[in-house]
Design a protein around this motif. Structure first.
Motif, short mmCIF file in Angstrom:
data_model
loop_
_atom_site.label_atom_id
_atom_site.label_comp_id
_atom_site.label_asym_id
_atom_site.label_seq_id
_atom_site.Cartn_x
_atom_site.Cartn_y
_atom_site.Cartn_z
N ALA A 1 0.83 -1.20 0.00
CA ALA A 1 0.00 0.00 0.00
C ALA A 1 0.87 1.26 0.00
O ALA A 1 0.54 2.25 -0.65
CB ALA A 1 -0.92 0.00 1.22
N ALA A 2 1.99 1.22 0.73
CA ALA A 2 2.89 2.37 0.75
C ALA A 2 3.49 2.62 -0.63
O ALA A 2 3.64 3.77 -1.06
CB ALA A 2 4.00 2.14 1.78
N PHE A 3 3.84 1.55 -1.33
CA PHE A 3 4.36 1.69 -2.69
C PHE A 3 3.33 2.39 -3.58
O PHE A 3 3.67 3.28 -4.37
CB PHE A 3 4.70 0.30 -3.25
CG PHE A 3 5.35 0.31 -4.60
CD1 PHE A 3 6.72 0.25 -4.72
CD2 PHE A 3 4.59 0.37 -5.76
CE1 PHE A 3 7.33 0.26 -5.97
CE2 PHE A 3 5.18 0.37 -7.01
CZ PHE A 3 6.56 0.31 -7.12
N ALA A 4 2.06 2.00 -3.45
CA ALA A 4 1.00 2.63 -4.25
C ALA A 4 0.88 4.11 -3.92
O ALA A 4 0.66 4.94 -4.82
CB ALA A 4 -0.32 1.92 -4.01
N THR A 5 1.03 4.47 -2.64
CA THR A 5 0.99 5.88 -2.24
C THR A 5 2.12 6.66 -2.90
O THR A 5 1.92 7.79 -3.37
CB THR A 5 1.07 6.00 -0.71
OG1 THR A 5 -0.07 5.36 -0.13
CG2 THR A 5 1.10 7.45 -0.27
N LEU A 6 3.30 6.08 -2.94
CA LEU A 6 4.44 6.74 -3.59
C LEU A 6 4.15 6.93 -5.08
O LEU A 6 4.41 8.00 -5.65
CB LEU A 6 5.71 5.91 -3.41
CG LEU A 6 6.26 5.80 -1.99
CD1 LEU A 6 7.39 4.77 -1.95
CD2 LEU A 6 6.77 7.15 -1.49
N ALA A 7 3.61 5.89 -5.71
CA ALA A 7 3.32 5.98 -7.14
C ALA A 7 2.31 7.08 -7.44
O ALA A 7 2.45 7.83 -8.42
CB ALA A 7 2.81 4.64 -7.66
N GLU A 8 1.31 7.21 -6.58
CA GLU A 8 0.27 8.22 -6.79
C GLU A 8 0.79 9.64 -6.60
O GLU A 8 0.19 10.60 -7.09
CB GLU A 8 -0.89 7.96 -5.82
CG GLU A 8 -1.69 6.70 -6.17
CD GLU A 8 -2.60 6.27 -5.04
OE1 GLU A 8 -2.64 6.98 -4.00
OE2 GLU A 8 -3.26 5.23 -5.18
N SER A 9 1.91 9.78 -5.90
CA SER A 9 2.47 11.12 -5.66
C SER A 9 3.29 11.64 -6.83
O SER A 9 3.66 12.81 -6.86
CB SER A 9 3.35 11.10 -4.41
OG SER A 9 4.59 10.45 -4.67
N LEU A 10 3.57 10.78 -7.81
CA LEU A 10 4.43 11.17 -8.93
C LEU A 10 3.66 11.89 -10.02
O LEU A 10 2.53 11.52 -10.36
CB LEU A 10 5.09 9.93 -9.54
CG LEU A 10 6.22 9.26 -8.76
CD1 LEU A 10 6.61 7.95 -9.42
CD2 LEU A 10 7.44 10.19 -8.65
N ALA A 11 4.30 12.89 -10.59
CA ALA A 11 3.77 13.53 -11.78
C ALA A 11 3.95 12.59 -12.97
O ALA A 11 4.79 11.69 -12.94
CB ALA A 11 4.51 14.85 -12.03
N PRO A 12 3.17 12.77 -14.05
CA PRO A 12 3.40 11.98 -15.26
C PRO A 12 4.86 12.13 -15.71
O PRO A 12 5.38 13.23 -15.82
CB PRO A 12 2.43 12.59 -16.27
CG PRO A 12 1.34 13.17 -15.42
CD PRO A 12 2.01 13.69 -14.19
N GLY A 13 5.50 11.01 -15.93
CA GLY A 13 6.92 11.03 -16.28
C GLY A 13 7.84 11.21 -15.10
O GLY A 13 9.07 11.24 -15.26
N GLY A 14 7.27 11.35 -13.90
CA GLY A 14 8.08 11.55 -12.69
C GLY A 14 8.89 10.32 -12.33
O GLY A 14 8.54 9.19 -12.67
N GLN A 15 9.99 10.56 -11.60
CA GLN A 15 10.91 9.49 -11.23
C GLN A 15 10.84 9.21 -9.73
O GLN A 15 10.77 10.13 -8.92
CB GLN A 15 12.34 9.88 -11.57
CG GLN A 15 12.60 10.18 -13.03
CD GLN A 15 13.96 10.80 -13.23
OE1 GLN A 15 14.93 10.11 -13.53
NE2 GLN A 15 14.05 12.11 -13.07
N LEU A 16 10.88 7.92 -9.39
CA LEU A 16 10.96 7.47 -8.00
C LEU A 16 12.28 6.75 -7.80
O LEU A 16 12.55 5.73 -8.46
CB LEU A 16 9.79 6.54 -7.67
CG LEU A 16 9.86 5.78 -6.34
CD1 LEU A 16 9.88 6.74 -5.15
CD2 LEU A 16 8.69 4.79 -6.21
N SER A 17 13.11 7.28 -6.92
CA SER A 17 14.33 6.59 -6.51
C SER A 17 13.98 5.79 -5.25
O SER A 17 13.74 6.36 -4.18
CB SER A 17 15.46 7.58 -6.22
OG SER A 17 16.63 6.90 -5.78
#
Length: 268
Positions: free
Chosen positions: A132-148
């Motif tokens: 669920a935390a991973f999904a929260t991180l994904a939802e915080s990204l802008a289109p084309g945004g990067q998650l390290s």
């Protein structure tokens, strides 16, 4: 003796009261030094950086925030533990960093995106529901945004237990920590296949992955000279993205990208 932190109401391991332990045992020794050295080399290789704003989720004592802020990024550091945040404020006083005391689950309310760049290092393995935390991180990204994203590697933890002689523990797959004692064994160590599956679920693509601390933790004797230390760092860097070595890094470091979706896909 420092009292260990209880689990949060959500069942997560927070680190109130353990700032000194983190500073000493995790970042004051060769393990922490190697981790930071590898990040210093890998982050510019694995991320497209152009000074964009960064959200550092679970930023702890602020080492990662400092790295980005010193390179021109305006950083927001999100951290639930008050004493960790206090130390980060002191260390980052002269840098463009703002601070939010909150857990990852409060990200949508306390540091809502969309963010072009999010970092979340060594956090998911301390949560009761990392999916669920991973999904929260994904939802915080802008289109084309990067998650390290960096996570504690369950496969490496199993291998380490075998090396230490904990054979039955490894056979039983009893690898998780309880989160209720001083020992810092994660309560939710993760494997690569989970990150692959969750990325598909959330519309993220895995651009790159690397193993952090592939060899160091299995050395019979630590490096005793600067020359040997540099050889070890060179070995770690040479093989950190090579099969099969990266899969046994104590941590796995990912660059994940939010795929741009059409209006029709968003409506599904």
């Amino acid at each position: 003796m420092i009292e260990s932190s209880p689990l949060s109401p959500a069942g997560d391991r927070h680190f109130d009261g353990l700032a000194e332990k983190f500073a000493g045992s995790l970042y004051g020794g060769p393990r922490g030094a190697l981790r930071l050295a590898m990040l210093d080399a890998l982050l510019p290789e694995m991320l497209d950086l152009d000074g964009q704003p960064l959200l550092d989720v679970g930023g702890g004592l602020g080492q990662l925030s400092a790295w980005f802020a010193q390179r021109g990024h305006a950083v927001t550091l999100l951290e639930p533990a008050g004493d960790m945040l206090d130390q980060a404020r002191q260390m980052l006083d002269s840098l463009p960093v703002s601070f939010v005391q909150a857990p990852l689950q409060a990200l949508p309310e306390r540091a809502a995106g969309p963010w072009p760049l999010v970092a979340c290092h060594a956090v998911l393995e301390w949560l009761s529901d990392p999916r669920a935390a991973f999904a929260t991180l994904a939802e915080s990204l802008a289109p084309g945004g990067q998650l390290s994203l960096m996570v504690f590697n369950r496969d490496a933890l199993r291998f380490s237990n075998v090396v230490k002689g904990n054979l039955q523990k490894a056979l039983d797959d009893r690898l998780e920590g309880t989160g209720k004692r001083q020992r810092l064994t994660p309560i939710s160590p993760l494997c690569h296949e989970q990150i692959v599956a969750w990325s598909r679920e959330c519309g993220l693509s895995i651009r790159s992955v690397a193993g952090i601390r592939i060899f160091h933790d299995y050395l019979r004797h630590p490096p005793t000279s600067e020359a040997d230390w540099q050889r070890l760092v060179a070995l770690e860097h040479r093989y950190c993205q090579e099969e099969p070595h990266w899969r046994l890094g104590r941590y796995l470091l990912y660059t994940l990208v939010q795929e741009e979706r059409t209006p029709e896909e968003k409506a599904r």
